[in-house]
Structure formats: structure tokens, C-alpha cells
Write a protein that holds these residues in place. Structure first.
Motif, PDB file in Angstrom:
ATOM      1  N   GLY A  65      38.390 140.371  15.296  1.00  0.00           N
ATOM      2  CA  GLY A  65      38.777 139.399  14.297  1.00  0.00           C
ATOM      3  C   GLY A  65      39.604 138.243  14.825  1.00  0.00           C
ATOM      4  O   GLY A  65      40.253 137.535  14.057  1.00  0.00           O
ATOM      5  N   LEU A  66      39.567 138.014  16.133  1.00  0.00           N
ATOM      6  CA  LEU A  66      40.337 136.921  16.727  1.00  0.00           C
ATOM      7  C   LEU A  66      39.579 135.604  16.642  1.00  0.00           C
ATOM      8  O   LEU A  66      38.359 135.563  16.757  1.00  0.00           O
ATOM      9  N   VAL A  67      40.315 134.535  16.457  1.00  0.00           N
ATOM     10  CA  VAL A  67      39.739 133.205  16.408  1.00  0.00           C
ATOM     11  C   VAL A  67      39.664 132.640  17.818  1.00  0.00           C
ATOM     12  O   VAL A  67      40.658 132.625  18.541  1.00  0.00           O
ATOM     13  N   ILE A  68      38.469 132.186  18.197  1.00  0.00           N
ATOM     14  CA  ILE A  68      38.268 131.553  19.495  1.00  0.00           C
ATOM     15  C   ILE A  68      37.921 130.090  19.238  1.00  0.00           C
ATOM     16  O   ILE A  68      37.023 129.784  18.459  1.00  0.00           O
ATOM     17  N   ILE A  69      38.652 129.199  19.890  1.00  0.00           N
ATOM     18  CA  ILE A  69      38.387 127.769  19.780  1.00  0.00           C
ATOM     19  C   ILE A  69      37.792 127.322  21.113  1.00  0.00           C
ATOM     20  O   ILE A  69      38.441 127.442  22.151  1.00  0.00           O
ATOM     21  N   TRP A  70      36.562 126.845  21.074  1.00  0.00           N
ATOM     22  CA  TRP A  70      35.863 126.383  22.273  1.00  0.00           C
ATOM     23  C   TRP A  70      36.045 124.872  22.345  1.00  0.00           C
ATOM     24  O   TRP A  70      35.311 124.126  21.712  1.00  0.00           O
ATOM     25  N   SER A  71      37.034 124.416  23.096  1.00  0.00           N
ATOM     26  CA  SER A  71      37.382 122.993  23.136  1.00  0.00           C
ATOM     27  C   SER A  71      36.516 122.209  24.108  1.00  0.00           C
ATOM     28  O   SER A  71      36.514 122.462  25.307  1.00  0.00           O
ATOM     29  N   ASN A  72      35.772 121.274  23.555  1.00  0.00           N
ATOM     30  CA  ASN A  72      35.019 120.289  24.330  1.00  0.00           C
ATOM     31  C   ASN A  72      34.227 120.872  25.496  1.00  0.00           C
ATOM     32  O   ASN A  72      34.443 120.478  26.645  1.00  0.00           O
ATOM     33  N   PRO A  73      33.308 121.803  25.244  1.00  0.00           N
ATOM     34  CA  PRO A  73      32.522 122.320  26.369  1.00  0.00           C
ATOM     35  C   PRO A  73      31.813 121.177  27.090  1.00  0.00           C
ATOM     36  O   PRO A  73      31.197 120.330  26.451  1.00  0.00           O
ATOM     37  N   SER A  74      31.939 121.156  28.404  1.00  0.00           N
ATOM     38  CA  SER A  74      31.313 120.091  29.195  1.00  0.00           C
ATOM     39  C   SER A  74      29.798 120.204  29.117  1.00  0.00           C
ATOM     40  O   SER A  74      29.239 121.257  28.799  1.00  0.00           O
ATOM     41  N   LYS A  75      29.127 119.111  29.423  1.00  0.00           N
ATOM     42  CA  LYS A  75      27.668 119.102  29.445  1.00  0.00           C
ATOM     43  C   LYS A  75      27.143 120.122  30.448  1.00  0.00           C
ATOM     44  O   LYS A  75      26.159 120.810  30.178  1.00  0.00           O
ATOM     45  N   VAL A  76      27.808 120.248  31.584  1.00  0.00           N
ATOM     46  CA  VAL A  76      27.381 121.214  32.604  1.00  0.00           C
ATOM     47  C   VAL A  76      27.428 122.634  32.034  1.00  0.00           C
ATOM     48  O   VAL A  76      26.494 123.418  32.214  1.00  0.00           O
ATOM     49  N   PHE A  77      28.501 122.954  31.339  1.00  0.00           N
ATOM     50  CA  PHE A  77      28.628 124.287  30.741  1.00  0.00           C
ATOM     51  C   PHE A  77      27.520 124.504  29.711  1.00  0.00           C
ATOM     52  O   PHE A  77      26.831 125.527  29.738  1.00  0.00           O
ATOM     53  N   CYS A  78      27.338 123.564  28.811  1.00  0.00           N
ATOM     54  CA  CYS A  78      26.309 123.683  27.769  1.00  0.00           C
ATOM     55  C   CYS A  78      24.917 123.819  28.376  1.00  0.00           C
ATOM     56  O   CYS A  78      24.120 124.655  27.935  1.00  0.00           O
ATOM     57  N   ASP A  79      24.633 123.013  29.387  1.00  0.00           N
ATOM     58  CA  ASP A  79      23.327 123.066  30.048  1.00  0.00           C
ATOM     59  C   ASP A  79      23.097 124.422  30.708  1.00  0.00           C
ATOM     60  O   ASP A  79      22.000 124.970  30.645  1.00  0.00           O
ATOM     61  N   ALA A  80      24.134 124.967  31.340  1.00  0.00           N
ATOM     62  CA  ALA A  80      24.004 126.270  32.001  1.00  0.00           C
ATOM     63  C   ALA A  80      23.707 127.370  30.989  1.00  0.00           C
ATOM     64  O   ALA A  80      22.859 128.233  31.229  1.00  0.00           O
ATOM     65  N   VAL A  81      24.382 127.341  29.854  1.00  0.00           N
ATOM     66  CA  VAL A  81      24.119 128.323  28.797  1.00  0.00           C
ATOM     67  C   VAL A  81      22.685 128.176  28.308  1.00  0.00           C
ATOM     68  O   VAL A  81      21.975 129.177  28.142  1.00  0.00           O
ATOM     69  N   ASP A  82      22.232 126.954  28.126  1.00  0.00           N
ATOM     70  CA  ASP A  82      20.857 126.713  27.677  1.00  0.00           C
ATOM     71  C   ASP A  82      19.836 127.201  28.696  1.00  0.00           C
ATOM     72  O   ASP A  82      18.835 127.827  28.339  1.00  0.00           O
ATOM     73  N   ILE A  83      20.081 126.919  29.978  1.00  0.00           N
ATOM     74  CA  ILE A  83      19.158 127.335  31.036  1.00  0.00           C
ATOM     75  C   ILE A  83      19.032 128.853  31.090  1.00  0.00           C
ATOM     76  O   ILE A  83      17.945 129.395  31.294  1.00  0.00           O
ATOM     77  N   LEU A  84      20.146 129.541  30.874  1.00  0.00           N
ATOM     78  CA  LEU A  84      20.137 131.011  30.904  1.00  0.00           C
ATOM     79  C   LEU A  84      19.561 131.606  29.616  1.00  0.00           C
ATOM     80  O   LEU A  84      19.414 132.810  29.518  1.00  0.00           O
ATOM     81  N   ASP A  85      19.265 130.747  28.654  1.00  0.00           N
ATOM     82  CA  ASP A  85      18.706 131.166  27.371  1.00  0.00           C
ATOM     83  C   ASP A  85      19.629 132.157  26.657  1.00  0.00           C
ATOM     84  O   ASP A  85      19.177 133.108  26.021  1.00  0.00           O
ATOM     85  N   VAL A  86      20.923 131.918  26.804  1.00  0.00           N
ATOM     86  CA  VAL A  86      21.933 132.715  26.104  1.00  0.00           C
ATOM     87  C   VAL A  86      22.191 131.992  24.777  1.00  0.00           C
ATOM     88  O   VAL A  86      22.260 130.768  24.741  1.00  0.00           O
ATOM     89  N   PRO A  87      22.329 132.749  23.689  1.00  0.00           N
ATOM     90  CA  PRO A  87      22.676 132.065  22.451  1.00  0.00           C
ATOM     91  C   PRO A  87      23.947 131.217  22.642  1.00  0.00           C
ATOM     92  O   PRO A  87      24.822 131.579  23.410  1.00  0.00           O
ATOM     93  N   ALA A  88      24.029 130.122  21.947  1.00  0.00           N
ATOM     94  CA  ALA A  88      25.171 129.209  22.100  1.00  0.00           C
ATOM     95  C   ALA A  88      26.425 129.845  21.495  1.00  0.00           C
ATOM     96  O   ALA A  88      26.947 129.404  20.478  1.00  0.00           O
ATOM     97  N   PHE A  89      26.907 130.901  22.124  1.00  0.00           N
ATOM     98  CA  PHE A  89      28.048 131.664  21.639  1.00  0.00           C
ATOM     99  C   PHE A  89      29.307 130.820  21.514  1.00  0.00           C
ATOM    100  O   PHE A  89      30.169 131.098  20.703  1.00  0.00           O
ATOM    101  N   TYR A  90      29.419 129.782  22.303  1.00  0.00           N
ATOM    102  CA  TYR A  90      30.613 128.937  22.290  1.00  0.00           C
ATOM    103  C   TYR A  90      30.647 128.026  21.059  1.00  0.00           C
ATOM    104  O   TYR A  90      31.633 127.346  20.825  1.00  0.00           O
ATOM    105  N   ARG A  91      29.620 128.041  20.273  1.00  0.00           N
ATOM    106  CA  ARG A  91      29.594 127.273  19.021  1.00  0.00           C
ATOM    107  C   ARG A  91      29.775 128.195  17.820  1.00  0.00           C
ATOM    108  O   ARG A  91      29.674 127.766  16.692  1.00  0.00           O
ATOM    109  N   ALA A  92      30.027 129.465  18.086  1.00  0.00           N
ATOM    110  CA  ALA A  92      30.055 130.469  17.023  1.00  0.00           C
ATOM    111  C   ALA A  92      31.147 130.232  15.997  1.00  0.00           C
ATOM    112  O   ALA A  92      31.021 130.613  14.861  1.00  0.00           O
ATOM    113  N   LEU A  93      32.252 129.622  16.404  1.00  0.00           N
ATOM    114  CA  LEU A  93      33.363 129.432  15.459  1.00  0.00           C
ATOM    115  C   LEU A  93      33.682 127.980  15.295  1.00  0.00           C
ATOM    116  O   LEU A  93      33.457 127.191  16.123  1.00  0.00           O
TER     117      LEU A  93
END
Length: 93
Positions: A65-93
Motif C-alpha cells: 500500500g505504499l505510494v511510489i512517485i516516478w519523477s520524470n522518467p528519462s526517454k532512455v528509461f522509458c525506451d528500455a522498458v518498452d524494448i523489454l516489453d515490460v508493462p509501463a509499471f512506472y506509470r502505475a501511480l
């Protein structure tokens, strides 16, 4: 009401070399039972091990039940998550 937030800032590189230290910081943050702000804005290099750790951390923190704030994920980070086909977990909250 004053909300206390644990801040974790990431540098330019987030790789397996940093995962051990990062794991300790994340465990401490969960134990503190406070909201957690992860600043991903400076990341210019990230590898699969680091993304796996953050994905797992998101899941475990959410289960507690903890709140996670994903502050300004860089394009490199977002692209890496997309390439790995991992759900965009950093947008969950």
C-alpha cells in the motif's frame, strides 16, 4: 497533514553495478512505510537487471500500500522498458 517522502535519486547510469546498493535503498524505503519518490530524470544508461529490480520493487511496494512517485522518467528509461516489453509499471501511480 504533513506527508513524509523518501527521495531516491538516480544518476546517469543504472546498471547491474549499482543494483546491489539500490536494492538496499529500496528495502530501507519500504521499511520506512513512507511515500517514495524515485527521480529517474538523469538516467542515460539502464540495463535489464535494474529494470527488473524496479519492476519487482513496484510490485512489492504496491502490495504494502505504499505510494511510489516516478519523477520524470528519462526517454532512455522509458525506451528500455518498452524494448523489454515490460508493462509501463512506472506509470502505475
Amino acid at each position: 497533514m504533513n506527508v513524509t517522502i523518501n527521495d531516491i535519486e538516480f544518476g546517469e547510469s543504472l546498471s547491474i553495478a549499482q543494483v546491489g546498493k539500490l536494492y538496499g535503498q529500496l528495502l530501507t524505503s519500504i521499511a520506512d512505510e513512507k511515500a517514495i519518490n524515485l527521480d529517474l530524470s538523469q538516467i542515460e544508461r539502464v540495463d535489464t537487471a535494474a529494470i527488473q529490480l524496479l519492476y519487482s520493487f513496484q510490485r512489492d511496494a504496491a502490495a504494502q500500500g505504499l505510494v511510489i512517485i516516478w519523477s520524470n522518467p528519462s526517454k532512455v528509461f522509458c525506451d528500455a522498458v518498452d524494448i523489454l516489453d515490460v508493462p509501463a509499471f512506472y506509470r502505475a501511480l
